[in-house]
Design an enzyme around this catalytic site. Structure first.
Site, mmCIF file in Angstrom:
data_model
loop_
_atom_site.group_PDB
_atom_site.id
_atom_site.type_symbol
_atom_site.label_atom_id
_atom_site.label_comp_id
_atom_site.label_asym_id
_atom_site.label_seq_id
_atom_site.Cartn_x
_atom_site.Cartn_y
_atom_site.Cartn_z
ATOM 1 N N ARG A 86 -17.584 11.735 -47.967
ATOM 2 C CA ARG A 86 -17.312 10.666 -47.207
ATOM 3 C C ARG A 86 -17.186 9.463 -48.118
ATOM 4 N NH1 ARG A 86 -21.952 8.982 -44.876
ATOM 5 N NH2 ARG A 86 -22.998 11.058 -44.537
ATOM 6 N N TYR A 221 -10.932 15.188 -46.224
ATOM 7 C CA TYR A 221 -12.421 15.602 -46.159
ATOM 8 C C TYR A 221 -12.679 15.293 -44.762
ATOM 9 C CZ TYR A 221 -17.378 15.429 -45.965
ATOM 10 O OH TYR A 221 -18.701 15.901 -45.762
ATOM 11 N N SER A 271 -27.882 13.042 -44.758
ATOM 12 C CA SER A 271 -26.937 14.267 -45.009
ATOM 13 C C SER A 271 -27.568 14.826 -46.431
ATOM 14 C CB SER A 271 -25.541 13.501 -45.634
ATOM 15 O OG SER A 271 -25.008 12.839 -44.612
ATOM 16 N N CYS A 273 -30.347 16.912 -46.699
ATOM 17 C CA CYS A 273 -31.671 16.681 -46.864
ATOM 18 C C CYS A 273 -32.404 17.765 -45.927
ATOM 19 C CB CYS A 273 -32.290 15.282 -46.594
ATOM 20 S SG CYS A 273 -31.620 14.304 -47.600
ATOM 21 N N GLY A 274 -31.561 18.847 -45.548
ATOM 22 C CA GLY A 274 -32.499 19.996 -44.730
ATOM 23 C C GLY A 274 -32.306 19.979 -43.394
ATOM 24 N N THR A 276 -29.810 20.639 -41.158
ATOM 25 C CA THR A 276 -29.243 22.025 -40.692
ATOM 26 C C THR A 276 -30.056 23.187 -40.864
ATOM 27 O OG1 THR A 276 -26.881 21.203 -40.976
ATOM 28 C CG2 THR A 276 -27.147 23.601 -41.151
ATOM 29 N N SER A 277 -30.679 23.104 -41.983
ATOM 30 C CA SER A 277 -31.628 24.357 -42.379
ATOM 31 C C SER A 277 -32.973 24.544 -41.614
ATOM 32 C CB SER A 277 -31.704 24.246 -44.063
ATOM 33 O OG SER A 277 -33.006 24.397 -44.349
ATOM 34 N N ASP A 290 -26.571 17.964 -35.971
ATOM 35 C CA ASP A 290 -26.129 16.761 -36.591
ATOM 36 C C ASP A 290 -26.174 15.564 -35.810
ATOM 37 O OD1 ASP A 290 -25.220 15.554 -39.285
ATOM 38 O OD2 ASP A 290 -23.188 15.647 -38.142
ATOM 39 N N ARG A 419 -35.303 12.455 -48.396
ATOM 40 C CA ARG A 419 -35.387 13.101 -49.849
ATOM 41 C C ARG A 419 -36.407 12.029 -50.847
ATOM 42 N NH1 ARG A 419 -32.114 17.254 -52.974
ATOM 43 N NH2 ARG A 419 -31.232 17.381 -50.861
#
Ligand code: SPV
Ligand code: MN
Length: 628
Positions: A86, A221, A271, A273-274, A276-277, A290, A419
């Site tokens: 971005r 992007y 963004s 920083c975990g 999605t996981s 998101d 983070r």
């Protein structure tokens, strides 16, 4: 000539009829204006029909915007080497002169900005095809739904959005308020011989809150071009503020509790920083990873996923840490990879995958071989740190049954993550809604990542992980959050997590998979089913509960020493953090709700007293657990 008449002169009859059927003059005026400005040679309309989708995907391969990979239905797209994240500096709100706006947010005078970006967009699609795509943000037929249209000359953008968003042509056909839809326009601009946007100096991503329109040019992007993602998110924050709901940078997930219970949580992390996981933790259910809309109904909080797909970071995704995702990424479903490396046998390689690093391949820098350096002499990595995958959630085995429920899902807990190498604990619960919004959401800090252009690892203030997308003043946004649950009987509990805490030697104190335990503890707390230890900053888990959960969830023996290291309260660091945050709110942010200062000052006092009694680093074993 009226706008419909004009459209008829610029479109083939079959395509034109799809627009005429809408009988929406607002829409016709919008489309005519941008056909006239961008001047495409051809216009193709996507209404959700399979043949339309197939045609776009075929064109994308023919024009090489996407490359077909070894596994059927997998494609690869490259962005330009300086267009891989971005572009904050070139993203701005268009604000009419005389209107007061938050000086912390990037904006320019609306008339000036519109002229600038429209000059860049004039004839930008000459000789190219414009795709007109109809989607719906949030589930269809829902009080959450916002219809949205994307105009783009990029088949990669079109294809990505077909995976990421629900089809919305019917929503447009049935629009009650003829002007209540979001508009996004994107032009790739002149391209290089490698087919990537060339004029990055002229990259612009402008957000017009007056017309609910976003304009993006000279970039590829996804974060800059997928108008329905972070660009529409900015429009939604503004609209939600007017209409009394929230749009948050949050996952939505269902966590399985004892006795078949399922508890839905939302979580905001910056963004990379975990987020999605976390939403993909094995044995839990994903609704979204998101962006969500949140509304109050019948004195409860409900959320929906704005999207129905994922545009996730692939760096570091491997079989051990993300087993569910791993399986899907290595399977024959429709997935668009971006900015990874394609090996000679057309298979995918990304950093942290656990695959052996290849000697050569094709990546965002062209032909790549081990040891390749860029113009400045820096090594070119085989895959980019912000390389991503795009997929539709319906291919996931763990997708939640309520993904498309028009009512949304009832939310019991909010999670804020950052983070942070030295201050916050791995997991902690706030004392109350207000305490959580203020000390966890509004006080969030996080170190910068590859998801935005610029230096990595710099600690940044990032309220609710949403700073990049805020389209209303920060003070007003925090006030909206504080007031959001006024009409709610039992506000969701608020937690913070930090997967990145390190020891003095700089070593991470947790494994990536430990978050599966934190999420279970939060689930128990939401249902009043776990004891906790009270600290000056909130409630933390006691050792016995965690030991049991580590055994149960990860089959891991959790040692008292690990617990002590991870959950030692770092008093000085916490006091320093409050001072940094107070500094921001006192001197930089206008119109901050008074209660924010009170709550932060009280927390500081509690920490000072705690330091007198216990010292600067306090083991959780020194504290009593309570049944609150
Ligand atoms: C993020 O960076 O937070 C993303 C991807 O989710 S982007 O579309 O770039 O915003
Ligand atoms: Mn995001």
């Amino acid at each position: 000539m009226d706008s419909l008449g004009f459209l008829k002169t610029r479109m083939e009859l079959g395509e034109f009829n799809k627009i005429a059927r809408l009988q929406n003059e607002n829409f016709n005026i919008f489309l005519s204006a941008y056909i006239s400005l961008c001047n495409p040679a051809k216009v193709l309309v996507y209404t959700g029909e399979k043949e339309e989708a197939e045609r776009i995907k075929k064109i994308s391969l023919e024009s090489k915007e996407e490359i077909s990979m070894g596994i059927k239905d997998h494609t690869l797209h490259f962005d330009g080497i300086n267009d891989l994240a971005r572009a904050r500096d070139q993203t701005k709100f268009l604000i009419p002169s005389g209107v007061k706006f938050d000086p912390n947010l990037d904006y320019i005078d609306r008339d000036k900005g519109l002229k600038e970006v429209k000059d860049l967009m004039r004839n930008v699609m000459a000789g190219r095809t414009m795709y007109v795509l109809f989607f719906c943000l949030g589930p269809v037929n829902s009080f959450f739904s916002i219809p949205a249209v994307q105009l783009t000359d990029s088949t990669y953008v079109a294809h990505s959005e077909m995976l990421l968003y629900r089809d919305g042509y019917n929503e447009f056909l049935n629009l009650k308020e003829k002007n209540r839809f979001f508009r996004a326009v994107h032009g790739t601009g002149e391209v290089t011989s490698a087919n990537v946007s060339k004029n990055l100096m002229d990259r612009r991503i402008y957000v017009d809150l007056i017309d609910n329109t976003t304009l993006s040019v000279n970039t590829q992007y996804g974060g800059n071009t997928l108008g329905l993602k972070k660009l529409a998110m900015r429009l939604a924050i503004n609209l939600g503020s007017k209409e009394g709901w929230l749009c948050e940078h949050m996952f939505v997930m269902g966590v399985q509790g004892p006795g078949g219970r399922k508890t839905y949580l939302t979580g905001a992390y910056p963004s990379a920083c975990g987020k999605t996981s976390t939403s993909m933790i094995p044995n839990e259910k994903i609704v979204g990873d998101d962006i969500c809309y949140l509304r109050v109904s019948s004195r409860k909080v409900y959320a929906v996923n704005v999207e129905k797909g994922m545009f996730g970071i692939i760096d570091g995704v491997n079989a051990q840490d993300d087993p569910v995702l791993w399986k899907v990424l290595n399977n024959s479903h429709e997935i668009i990879f971006s900015n990874i490396l394609m090996k000679e046998d057309k298979s995918a390689f990304w950093t942290g995958s656990g695959f052996p690093e290849p000697g050569k391949g094709i990546n965002f820098s062209g032909e790549w071989q081990k040891g390749k350096k860029d113009e400045k002499g820096n090594p070119v990595l085989p895959s980019h740190k912000n390389a991503r995958f795009t997929l539709s959630l319906d291919i996931l085995p763990n997708v939640d049954e309520n993904l498309n429920n028009p009512e949304g899902v009832e939310i019991k807990g909010f999670v804020y993550g950052g983070r942070d190498s030295d201050t916050s604990l791995p997991v902690e619960e706030a004392f109350s809604w207000e305490h959580g919004i203020i000390t966890k959401g509004a006080s969030l800090e996080s170190e910068t990542t590859a998801a935005t252009l610029g230096k990595e690892g710099k600690r940044e203030f990032n309220p609710m992980s949403n700073l990049d997308f805020l389209s209303i003043p920060i003070g007003k946004y925090i006030d909206n959050n504080l007031k959001f649950t006024r009409q709610v009987d039992e506000p969701p509990r608020i937690f913070s997590v930090n997967y990145f805490i390190k020891d003095k030697a700089g070593k991470f104190l947790n494994d990536k998979v430990d978050k599966a335990v934190w999420i279970k503890w939060m689930e128990l707390r939401c249902s009043g089913g776990a004891r906790a230890i009270k600290t000056p900053t909130g409630y933390i888990p006691d050792y016995d509960t965690l030991k049991r959960l580590f055994q149960q969830v990860l089959n891991k023996n959790y040692s008292p020493d690990d617990y002590k290291k991870q959950f030692t309260i770092r008093v000085i660091e916490n006091i320093n953090k409050i001072d940094r945050i107070l500094e921001v709110y006192k001197y930089k942010v206008p119109d901050v709700p008074e209660i924010l200062f009170e709550v932060l000052e009280e927390q500081k006092e509690r920490l000072e007293m705690f330091k007198e009694k216990h010292g600067e680093y306090v083991s959780p074993f020194e504290l009593e657990s309570v049944d609150e």
